[in-house]
Scaffold this active site. Structure first.
Site, PDB file in Angstrom:
ATOM      1  N   LYS A 126       0.867  -1.187   0.000  1.00  0.00           N
ATOM      2  CA  LYS A 126       0.000   0.000   0.000  1.00  0.00           C
ATOM      3  C   LYS A 126       0.891   1.221   0.000  1.00  0.00           C
ATOM      4  O   LYS A 126       2.017   1.170   0.506  1.00  0.00           O
ATOM      5  CB  LYS A 126      -0.875   0.016   1.254  1.00  0.00           C
ATOM      6  CG  LYS A 126      -2.128   0.844   1.119  1.00  0.00           C
ATOM      7  CD  LYS A 126      -3.252   0.036   0.519  1.00  0.00           C
ATOM      8  CE  LYS A 126      -4.478   0.864   0.228  1.00  0.00           C
ATOM      9  NZ  LYS A 126      -5.621  -0.020  -0.129  1.00  0.00           N
ATOM     10  N   ASP A 166      -7.049   4.142  -4.442  1.00  0.00           N
ATOM     11  CA  ASP A 166      -7.706   4.025  -3.137  1.00  0.00           C
ATOM     12  C   ASP A 166      -8.302   5.425  -2.881  1.00  0.00           C
ATOM     13  O   ASP A 166      -8.530   6.160  -3.853  1.00  0.00           O
ATOM     14  CB  ASP A 166      -6.690   3.601  -2.052  1.00  0.00           C
ATOM     15  CG  ASP A 166      -7.350   3.171  -0.739  1.00  0.00           C
ATOM     16  OD1 ASP A 166      -7.829   2.029  -0.667  1.00  0.00           O
ATOM     17  OD2 ASP A 166      -7.409   3.979   0.214  1.00  0.00           O
ATOM     18  N   ASN A 240     -15.776   5.952  -5.190  1.00  0.00           N
ATOM     19  CA  ASN A 240     -15.811   4.802  -6.087  1.00  0.00           C
ATOM     20  C   ASN A 240     -16.590   3.625  -5.498  1.00  0.00           C
ATOM     21  O   ASN A 240     -17.491   3.070  -6.132  1.00  0.00           O
ATOM     22  CB  ASN A 240     -14.371   4.395  -6.426  1.00  0.00           C
ATOM     23  CG  ASN A 240     -14.315   3.098  -7.186  1.00  0.00           C
ATOM     24  OD1 ASN A 240     -14.234   2.025  -6.592  1.00  0.00           O
ATOM     25  ND2 ASN A 240     -14.417   3.159  -8.499  1.00  0.00           N
TER      26      ASN A 240
HETATM   27  P1  NDP Z   1     -12.917   7.658  -2.847  1.00  0.00           P
HETATM   28  O1  NDP Z   1     -11.836   8.643  -2.653  1.00  0.00           O
HETATM   29  O2  NDP Z   1     -13.467   7.423  -4.196  1.00  0.00           O
HETATM   30  O3  NDP Z   1     -14.142   8.010  -1.884  1.00  0.00           O
HETATM   31  C1  NDP Z   1     -13.976   8.104  -0.511  1.00  0.00           C
HETATM   32  C2  NDP Z   1     -15.294   8.542   0.120  1.00  0.00           C
HETATM   33  O4  NDP Z   1     -15.179   8.398   1.535  1.00  0.00           O
HETATM   34  C3  NDP Z   1     -15.605  10.000  -0.123  1.00  0.00           C
HETATM   35  O5  NDP Z   1     -16.998  10.161  -0.127  1.00  0.00           O
HETATM   36  C4  NDP Z   1     -14.955  10.678   1.073  1.00  0.00           C
HETATM   37  O6  NDP Z   1     -15.511  11.920   1.420  1.00  0.00           O
HETATM   38  C5  NDP Z   1     -15.247   9.665   2.161  1.00  0.00           C
HETATM   39  N1  NDP Z   1     -14.205   9.796   3.192  1.00  0.00           N
HETATM   40  C6  NDP Z   1     -12.872   9.626   3.019  1.00  0.00           C
HETATM   41  N2  NDP Z   1     -12.223   9.860   4.166  1.00  0.00           N
HETATM   42  C7  NDP Z   1     -13.161  10.154   5.061  1.00  0.00           C
HETATM   43  C8  NDP Z   1     -13.108  10.491   6.420  1.00  0.00           C
HETATM   44  N3  NDP Z   1     -11.942  10.556   7.094  1.00  0.00           N
HETATM   45  N4  NDP Z   1     -14.291  10.726   7.070  1.00  0.00           N
HETATM   46  C9  NDP Z   1     -15.472  10.662   6.386  1.00  0.00           C
HETATM   47  N5  NDP Z   1     -15.574  10.355   5.089  1.00  0.00           N
HETATM   48  C10 NDP Z   1     -14.441  10.114   4.440  1.00  0.00           C
HETATM   49  O7  NDP Z   1     -12.353   6.307  -2.218  1.00  0.00           O
HETATM   50  P2  NDP Z   1     -12.861   4.792  -2.444  1.00  0.00           P
HETATM   51  O8  NDP Z   1     -14.319   4.757  -2.653  1.00  0.00           O
HETATM   52  O9  NDP Z   1     -11.969   4.172  -3.435  1.00  0.00           O
HETATM   53  O10 NDP Z   1     -12.486   4.134  -1.024  1.00  0.00           O
HETATM   54  C11 NDP Z   1     -13.422   4.050   0.050  1.00  0.00           C
HETATM   55  C12 NDP Z   1     -12.986   2.958   1.009  1.00  0.00           C
HETATM   56  O11 NDP Z   1     -12.948   1.705   0.320  1.00  0.00           O
HETATM   57  C13 NDP Z   1     -11.589   3.112   1.620  1.00  0.00           C
HETATM   58  O12 NDP Z   1     -11.607   2.554   2.924  1.00  0.00           O
HETATM   59  C14 NDP Z   1     -10.711   2.258   0.718  1.00  0.00           C
HETATM   60  O13 NDP Z   1      -9.541   1.846   1.375  1.00  0.00           O
HETATM   61  C15 NDP Z   1     -11.655   1.094   0.464  1.00  0.00           C
HETATM   62  N6  NDP Z   1     -11.400   0.269  -0.716  1.00  0.00           N
HETATM   63  C16 NDP Z   1     -11.272   0.820  -1.960  1.00  0.00           C
HETATM   64  C17 NDP Z   1     -11.061   0.001  -3.057  1.00  0.00           C
HETATM   65  C18 NDP Z   1     -10.974   0.531  -4.438  1.00  0.00           C
HETATM   66  O14 NDP Z   1     -10.829  -0.268  -5.353  1.00  0.00           O
HETATM   67  N7  NDP Z   1     -11.063   1.831  -4.664  1.00  0.00           N
HETATM   68  C19 NDP Z   1     -10.904  -1.460  -2.901  1.00  0.00           C
HETATM   69  C20 NDP Z   1     -11.128  -1.940  -1.558  1.00  0.00           C
HETATM   70  C21 NDP Z   1     -11.352  -1.092  -0.528  1.00  0.00           C
HETATM   71  P3  NDP Z   1     -14.690  13.279   1.117  1.00  0.00           P
HETATM   72  O15 NDP Z   1     -14.781  13.457  -0.352  1.00  0.00           O
HETATM   73  O16 NDP Z   1     -15.380  14.341   1.913  1.00  0.00           O
HETATM   74  O17 NDP Z   1     -13.286  13.037   1.593  1.00  0.00           O
HETATM   75  O1  2IT Z   2      -7.949  -1.720  -0.633  1.00  0.00           O
HETATM   76  C1  2IT Z   2      -7.881  -2.229  -1.774  1.00  0.00           C
HETATM   77  O2  2IT Z   2      -8.032  -3.440  -1.965  1.00  0.00           O
HETATM   78  C2  2IT Z   2      -7.668  -1.324  -2.912  1.00  0.00           C
HETATM   79  N1  2IT Z   2      -7.586  -0.106  -2.726  1.00  0.00           N
HETATM   80  C3  2IT Z   2      -7.505  -1.887  -4.303  1.00  0.00           C
HETATM   81  C4  2IT Z   2      -6.116  -2.403  -4.516  1.00  0.00           C
HETATM   82  C5  2IT Z   2      -5.775  -2.820  -5.913  1.00  0.00           C
HETATM   83  O3  2IT Z   2      -4.578  -3.098  -6.125  1.00  0.00           O
HETATM   84  O4  2IT Z   2      -6.645  -2.903  -6.776  1.00  0.00           O
END
Ligand code: NDP
Ligand code: 2IT
Length: 452
Positions: A126, A166, A240
């Site tokens: 990461k 992420d 996302n």
């Molecule tokens: P994005 O940046 O697309 O979206 C994040 C969302 O979460 C936004 O709405 C953001 O709001 C909110 N957010 C982030 N930080 C905080 C915080 N400290 N308090 C409140 N709200 C918060 O990220 P993803 O959708 O990609 O990721 C979301 C979660 O999913 C994370 O935990 C990530 O690690 C996990 N994840 C992502 C994967 C991926 O493929 N993208 C795969 C597996 C897990 P704001 O815009 O106000 O910051």
């Molecule tokens: O937390 C996760 O699994 C991710 N942000 C996706 C990692 C990846 O390599 O696709």
């Protein structure tokens, strides 16, 4: 907890001060492994718990860039290369002001277990930066990404370490990072995943984490003769993972009623339908606006600003299922009690470690269907693995083919996790199952590869 495991956790705590999330992740995972170590003394002799908590390598680098006003800015770049026993390091990049080494170590540690559960050949890593993309111009984001990759490129590669997105890193950032890697190395390769379709990306990768979480929910509900259709669902976040969780919930006839960002949450009792979701995608991915605007745009919707402290009112909305999809520790003990008080059936973690340890304990004691992130959100990295396979073949697979593979991988994750839990007398405990199954696969590879 077994006293050997307790001792190891204490050693890890002493060696890693000021890294609360990392310690939280290690304590949760290792807390499940006592019976495994009793059955496998070789894991203890091989010091596998200690080895797995120590990153193979950490890279930390300066990221200088120039903002639109001509001022020099400095951020820190980090890549944690946690474990390469079963494949090249693989895991996302997070750009968020809260990013510190300890936070990335927690994410990299969880990633090792998660990637093992996909059964694809991917180790865990990461990375990221304390850079805050919010409020930055497109040109500033581009210059930052180019500088970040200039610091990182020599440490990664298609056979070494393959980053992805992420929080704060989506298709725009992956594009800028990929362009810079290609320019510096004179090589077009699958060094990143989450690329656009026309430049080496995979169909369904943007959708994969959210779709996968709903597929995992389907598997869990089926064990109780139930299904997601008709269920009222809470979703947090609006990025996302949240967007594509809502999309799949709509596809499967459920009723998603909430979304949030760090400023607050919206509740739409009529349900977020396809048209509203398309509007949210435009709001968040193109205009980069705030979720509050949803309540101004659609009638009958309430907006509540985020509150400080141990309580998030989003989790007080009565619902059957919850899909936390924003960030770590967003469900406190108080929030878990609100969900249970409203008789929630399933909590499915799209985010990484969104539930506090006290919340996890409450869910497990209540016996609801509770899926930890390392199982439920594995669909994202799984399709990243499929993107790597397509890049190697110089081929694109059809949407249906990738989606079917994603569904079958989520089914297999559910099966492995359930079987491992049963084998160790913890039937129905997906936390124990995920940690045991993920750990054992990596442990076997590490033993086979020697003391490295
Ligand atoms: P994005 O940046 O697309 O979206 C994040 C969302 O979460 C936004 O709405 C953001 O709001 C909110 N957010 C982030 N930080 C905080 C915080 N400290 N308090 C409140 N709200 C918060 O990220 P993803 O959708 O990609 O990721 C979301 C979660 O999913 C994370 O935990 C990530 O690690 C996990 N994840 C992502 C994967 C991926 O493929 N993208 C795969 C597996 C897990 P704001 O815009 O106000 O910051
Ligand atoms: O937390 C996760 O699994 C991710 N942000 C996706 C990692 C990846 O390599 O696709």
């Amino acid at each position: 907890m077994n006293s050997y495991v307790q001792d190891v956790i204490e050693q890890i705590a002493a060696a890693n001060p000021g890294e609360p999330e990392f310690l939280q992740a290690v304590t949760e995972a290792y807390g499940c492994l006592g019976p495994v170590l009793e059955r496998h003394p070789e894991y203890r002799d091989g010091k596998l718990l200690q080895r797995m908590a120590e990153p193979e390598r950490v890279i930390m680098f300066r990221v200088p860039w120039v903002d639109d006003a001509g001022e020099v800015q400095i951020n820190r770049g980090i890549r944690v290369q946690m474990n390469s026993a079963i494949g090249p390091y693989k895991g996302g990049l997070r750009f968020h002001p809260t990013v510190r080494l300890g936070l990335l170590k927690f994410l990299a540690f969880e990633q090792v277990f998660k990637n093992a559960l996909t059964t694809l050949p991917m180790g865990g890593g990461k990375g990221g930066s304390d850079f805050d993309p919010k409020g930055k111009s497109d040109a500033e984001v581009r210059r930052f990404c180019q500088s970040f990759m200039t610091g990182l490129y020599r440490h990664i590669g298609q056979f070494t370490d393959v980053p992805a997105g992420d929080i704060g890193v989506g298709s725009r950032e992956i594009g800028y990072l990929f362009g810079q890697y290609k320019r510096i190395t004179n090589e077009f390769s699958g060094v990143l995943t989450g690329k656009g379709y026309d430049w080496g990306g995979s169909l369904i990768r943007p959708e994969a984490t959210g779709y996968g979480a709903v597929y995992f929910a389907d598997e869990m509900l089926a064990t109780r003769g139930d299904s997601i259709a008709g269920k009222t669902c809470l979703v947090s976040g609006s990025g996302n993972v949240a967007q594509y969780t809502v999309e799949k919930l709509i596809d499967e006839g459920a009723l998603p009623v909430t979304l949030s960002d760090s400023s607050g949450f919206i509740h739409d009792p009529a349900g977020i339908d396809r048209e509203k979701l398309e509007w949210v995608k435009e709001l968040k991915n193109v205009r980069r606006g705030r979720i509050r605007e949803y309540a101004e745009r659609f009638p009958g919707v309430t907006y509540a600003p985020a509150e400080a402290g141990e309580h998030n009112p989003l989790w007080e909305v009565p619902a059957d299922c919850a899909f936390p999809s924003a960030t770590q520790n967003e469900i406190s003990a108080t929030d878990a009690k609100s969900l249970l008080g409203n008789e929630v059936t399933a909590v499915v973690e799209g985010a990484n470690m969104p539930t506090t340890p006290e919340g996890v304990e409450l869910f497990l004691t209540a016996g609801i269907l509770y899926a930890p992130g390392k199982a439920a959100n594995a669909g994202g990295v799984a399709v990243s693995g499929l993107e790597m396979a397509q890049d190697s073949e110089r081929m694109h697979w059809a949407r249906r083919v990738v989606d079917e593979q994603l569904r079958s991988i989520m089914k297999s994750v559910h099966e492995q996790v359930s079987t491992a839990a049963e084998e160790y007398g913890r039937a129905g405990n997906y936390v124990a199952g995920a940690n045991i199954a993920g750990f054992c696969r990596v442990a076997e590879a590490m033993l086979a590869e020697g003391v490295e």
